[in-house]
Scaffold this motif. Structure first.
Motif, PDB file in Angstrom:
ATOM      1  N   GLN A 196       0.821  -1.211   0.000  1.00  0.00           N
ATOM      2  CA  GLN A 196       0.000   0.000   0.000  1.00  0.00           C
ATOM      3  C   GLN A 196       0.857   1.264   0.000  1.00  0.00           C
ATOM      4  OE1 GLN A 196      -2.165   0.855   3.646  1.00  0.00           O
ATOM      5  NE2 GLN A 196      -0.907  -0.604   4.794  1.00  0.00           N
ATOM      6  N   TYR A 197       1.998   1.198   0.690  1.00  0.00           N
ATOM      7  CA  TYR A 197       2.886   2.361   0.717  1.00  0.00           C
ATOM      8  C   TYR A 197       3.548   2.571  -0.637  1.00  0.00           C
ATOM      9  CZ  TYR A 197       2.285   2.141   5.765  1.00  0.00           C
ATOM     10  OH  TYR A 197       1.747   2.131   7.032  1.00  0.00           O
ATOM     11  N   ALA A 198       3.896   1.477  -1.317  1.00  0.00           N
ATOM     12  CA  ALA A 198       4.478   1.592  -2.654  1.00  0.00           C
ATOM     13  C   ALA A 198       3.481   2.229  -3.617  1.00  0.00           C
ATOM     14  CB  ALA A 198       4.913   0.221  -3.156  1.00  0.00           C
ATOM     15  N   GLU A 199       2.217   1.856  -3.494  1.00  0.00           N
ATOM     16  CA  GLU A 199       1.193   2.446  -4.360  1.00  0.00           C
ATOM     17  C   GLU A 199       1.053   3.940  -4.105  1.00  0.00           C
ATOM     18  OE1 GLU A 199      -2.126  -0.015  -3.381  1.00  0.00           O
ATOM     19  OE2 GLU A 199      -1.651  -1.536  -4.905  1.00  0.00           O
ATOM     20  N   PRO A 247      10.064 -12.683  -2.950  1.00  0.00           N
ATOM     21  CA  PRO A 247      10.044 -13.016  -4.376  1.00  0.00           C
ATOM     22  C   PRO A 247      10.625 -11.884  -5.214  1.00  0.00           C
ATOM     23  CG  PRO A 247       7.983 -13.674  -3.347  1.00  0.00           C
ATOM     24  CD  PRO A 247       8.763 -12.913  -2.300  1.00  0.00           C
ATOM     25  N   THR A 248      11.488 -12.233  -6.140  1.00  0.00           N
ATOM     26  CA  THR A 248      12.261 -11.239  -6.879  1.00  0.00           C
ATOM     27  C   THR A 248      11.399 -10.145  -7.501  1.00  0.00           C
ATOM     28  OG1 THR A 248      13.882 -12.965  -7.392  1.00  0.00           O
ATOM     29  CG2 THR A 248      14.008 -10.937  -8.672  1.00  0.00           C
ATOM     30  N   CYS A 249      10.224 -10.529  -7.976  1.00  0.00           N
ATOM     31  CA  CYS A 249       9.366  -9.552  -8.642  1.00  0.00           C
ATOM     32  C   CYS A 249       8.845  -8.480  -7.683  1.00  0.00           C
ATOM     33  CB  CYS A 249       8.187 -10.252  -9.330  1.00  0.00           C
ATOM     34  SG  CYS A 249       7.114 -11.182  -8.215  1.00  0.00           S
ATOM     35  N   HIS A 250       8.973  -8.720  -6.376  1.00  0.00           N
ATOM     36  CA  HIS A 250       8.457  -7.767  -5.388  1.00  0.00           C
ATOM     37  C   HIS A 250       9.548  -6.989  -4.660  1.00  0.00           C
ATOM     38  CE1 HIS A 250       4.382  -9.221  -5.808  1.00  0.00           C
ATOM     39  NE2 HIS A 250       4.727 -10.452  -5.482  1.00  0.00           N
ATOM     40  N   VAL A 251      10.821  -7.317  -4.885  1.00  0.00           N
ATOM     41  CA  VAL A 251      11.880  -6.707  -4.079  1.00  0.00           C
ATOM     42  C   VAL A 251      11.930  -5.192  -4.278  1.00  0.00           C
ATOM     43  CG1 VAL A 251      14.370  -6.545  -3.692  1.00  0.00           C
ATOM     44  CG2 VAL A 251      13.298  -8.781  -3.983  1.00  0.00           C
ATOM     45  N   ALA A 252      11.982  -4.739  -5.516  1.00  0.00           N
ATOM     46  CA  ALA A 252      12.116  -3.301  -5.782  1.00  0.00           C
ATOM     47  C   ALA A 252      10.936  -2.517  -5.212  1.00  0.00           C
ATOM     48  CB  ALA A 252      12.245  -3.057  -7.286  1.00  0.00           C
ATOM     49  N   GLY A 260      23.438 -11.848  -4.915  1.00  0.00           N
ATOM     50  CA  GLY A 260      24.402 -11.118  -5.727  1.00  0.00           C
ATOM     51  C   GLY A 260      23.847  -9.875  -6.392  1.00  0.00           C
ATOM     52  N   GLY A 261      24.253  -9.684  -7.652  1.00  0.00           N
ATOM     53  CA  GLY A 261      23.888  -8.489  -8.395  1.00  0.00           C
ATOM     54  C   GLY A 261      22.400  -8.312  -8.600  1.00  0.00           C
ATOM     55  N   VAL A 262      21.627  -9.398  -8.586  1.00  0.00           N
ATOM     56  CA  VAL A 262      20.172  -9.294  -8.762  1.00  0.00           C
ATOM     57  C   VAL A 262      19.569  -8.476  -7.623  1.00  0.00           C
ATOM     58  CG1 VAL A 262      18.011 -10.598  -8.822  1.00  0.00           C
ATOM     59  CG2 VAL A 262      20.021 -11.462 -10.035  1.00  0.00           C
ATOM     60  N   ILE A 263      20.005  -8.774  -6.392  1.00  0.00           N
ATOM     61  CA  ILE A 263      19.503  -8.051  -5.230  1.00  0.00           C
ATOM     62  C   ILE A 263      20.004  -6.612  -5.228  1.00  0.00           C
ATOM     63  CG2 ILE A 263      19.623  -7.918  -2.711  1.00  0.00           C
ATOM     64  CD1 ILE A 263      17.719 -10.068  -3.776  1.00  0.00           C
ATOM     65  N   ILE A 299      17.596  -3.180  -5.250  1.00  0.00           N
ATOM     66  CA  ILE A 299      17.635  -2.113  -4.248  1.00  0.00           C
ATOM     67  C   ILE A 299      17.894  -0.768  -4.925  1.00  0.00           C
ATOM     68  CG2 ILE A 299      18.900  -1.199  -2.265  1.00  0.00           C
ATOM     69  CD1 ILE A 299      19.430  -4.137  -1.459  1.00  0.00           C
ATOM     70  N   LEU A 300      18.831  -0.750  -5.855  1.00  0.00           N
ATOM     71  CA  LEU A 300      19.158   0.496  -6.553  1.00  0.00           C
ATOM     72  C   LEU A 300      17.948   1.049  -7.303  1.00  0.00           C
ATOM     73  CD1 LEU A 300      21.247   2.595  -7.537  1.00  0.00           C
ATOM     74  CD2 LEU A 300      21.764   1.043  -9.435  1.00  0.00           C
ATOM     75  N   LEU A 301      17.306   0.207  -8.087  1.00  0.00           N
ATOM     76  CA  LEU A 301      16.183   0.668  -8.897  1.00  0.00           C
ATOM     77  C   LEU A 301      14.942   0.921  -8.044  1.00  0.00           C
ATOM     78  CD1 LEU A 301      16.648  -1.675 -12.010  1.00  0.00           C
ATOM     79  CD2 LEU A 301      17.426   0.682 -11.697  1.00  0.00           C
ATOM     80  N   GLY A 302      14.754   0.109  -7.007  1.00  0.00           N
ATOM     81  CA  GLY A 302      13.594   0.291  -6.146  1.00  0.00           C
ATOM     82  C   GLY A 302      13.680   1.532  -5.282  1.00  0.00           C
ATOM     83  N   SER A 303      14.869   1.949  -4.940  1.00  0.00           N
ATOM     84  CA  SER A 303      15.014   3.123  -4.071  1.00  0.00           C
ATOM     85  C   SER A 303      14.878   4.438  -4.838  1.00  0.00           C
ATOM     86  CB  SER A 303      16.361   3.087  -3.340  1.00  0.00           C
ATOM     87  OG  SER A 303      17.443   3.099  -4.252  1.00  0.00           O
TER      88      SER A 303
END
Length: 321
Positions: free
Chosen positions: A117-120, A183-188, A227-230, A234-238
């Motif tokens: 909800q906060y992401a939205e 799940p990777t699709c939700h990390v960012a 690794g680099g996936v995480i 974080i970079l793109l999600g922030s």
């Protein structure tokens, strides 16, 4: 939590010793060879903290036995193991109920639901400026950089923090997201949601700590590191306004390679570099050489080399934009 006993003496325990507001009475394994014994005052604590994130398969049995033993002594449990959660073992949950103790698993694969909800809401905008700490790899000093920046920058800004390390909550971070089990699709989006939740508290600046590095190996089977996936998530999600690069190398080409990809992906500048030089001598001459070559301020935040000038530069950049 006021007094805690820790399982392992490691980089996480070092962070707790430096930045957490708890009294540490001792360790189960104070040495790297696991030859330690319980401290003399082993009963004089309220919480047992398991500080080893990555467990080998043969260690799981020991992990469970130690957790059960601590529960039997009436101790609450703060579990930092990444792939092994108390909530996933019925017998451990039952023991917690029998001995009337509380437990907390840092890794929560459902955490994305709490921040959705906060992401939205965040899609409508983030009012705070965001500064993300990236790294050239593991043990590059990302957490130390974020905590020292927190202590320095809160003198100038109404500051918020989002931590991605399991000790983050114990060290005063506003929100904590352990991304490896989500799940990777939700990390960012989970990182983004955590930032928006902090942003709603009317912060001027939010510091987000990173994990591993963009060029870190994502194919470490069974470790849960990511690794680099995480790191990328974080970079793109922030969605940072500014980036600081924490480096475990003084190789200018390696540092520059990280800066180039970070700036390409975000369209934002890396405004500072911190050096974690455990394996090489750190002095003003070395840091000034890197700074001159890359035209970016460089500091050793642990020894305090160039730190005052480093902070002044960051404050000036943020206040003037």
């Amino acid at each position: 939590m006021k007094r805690a006993k820790l399982s392992h003496k490691n980089k996480i325990s070092d962070g707790l010793e430096k930045f957490a507001n708890i009294y540490i009475v001792g360790y189960k394994y104070p040495n790297h060879d696991h030859s330690g014994i319980y401290s003399i005052n082993y009963d004089n604590y309220d919480t047992f903290i398991w500080t080893k994130e990555i467990l080998e398969p043969l260690e799981v049995k020991t992990w469970k036995e130690i957790i059960i033993n601590e529960m039997k002594k009436g101790k609450n449990i703060y579990n930092m193991a990444r792939l092994y959660r108390i909530n996933d073992y019925k017998e451990l949950v039952d023991f917690a109920e029998i001995y009337d103790v509380e437990f907390f698993d840092c890794s929560n694969p459902k955490l994305f639901e709490e921040f959705k909800q906060y992401a939205e809401i965040g899609l409508k905008g983030i009012n705070s400026k965001v500064i993300t700490i990236m790294g050239t790899g593991r043990q590059s000093g990302k957490f130390t950089t974020s905590m020292i920046l927190k202590s320095k920058l809160e003198k100038y800004f109404e500051l918020g923090t989002v931590g991605t390390e399991p000790q983050s909550k114990l060290c005063g971070n506003d929100e904590m997201v352990i991304p490896q089990l989500i799940p990777t699709c939700h990390v960012a989006s989970t990182i983004f949601g955590a930032i928006k939740k902090v942003d709603l508290k009317d912060k001027d600046l939010i510091i987000v700590s990173g994990q591993t590095g963009i060029f870190s190996n994502p194919l470490e089977v069974g470790t849960g590191r990511g690794g680099g996936v995480i790191s990328l998530s974080i970079l793109l999600g922030s969605k940072p306004d500014y980036i600081i690069l924490a480096s475990n190398t003084v190789n200018i080409d390696d540092i520059k390679r990280n800066i180039n990809i970070i700036e390409l992906l975000t369209g934002k500048r890396v405004i500072g570099i911190t050096i974690n030089g455990k394996n090489f001598k750190r002095d003003n001459i070395l840091l000034d050489k890197i700074s001159h070559k890359l035209n970016i301020p460089v500091a050793d935040v642990v020894k305090g080399i160039n730190l005052d000038e480093f902070i002044e530069y960051i404050v000036e950049n943020i206040k003037n934009k």
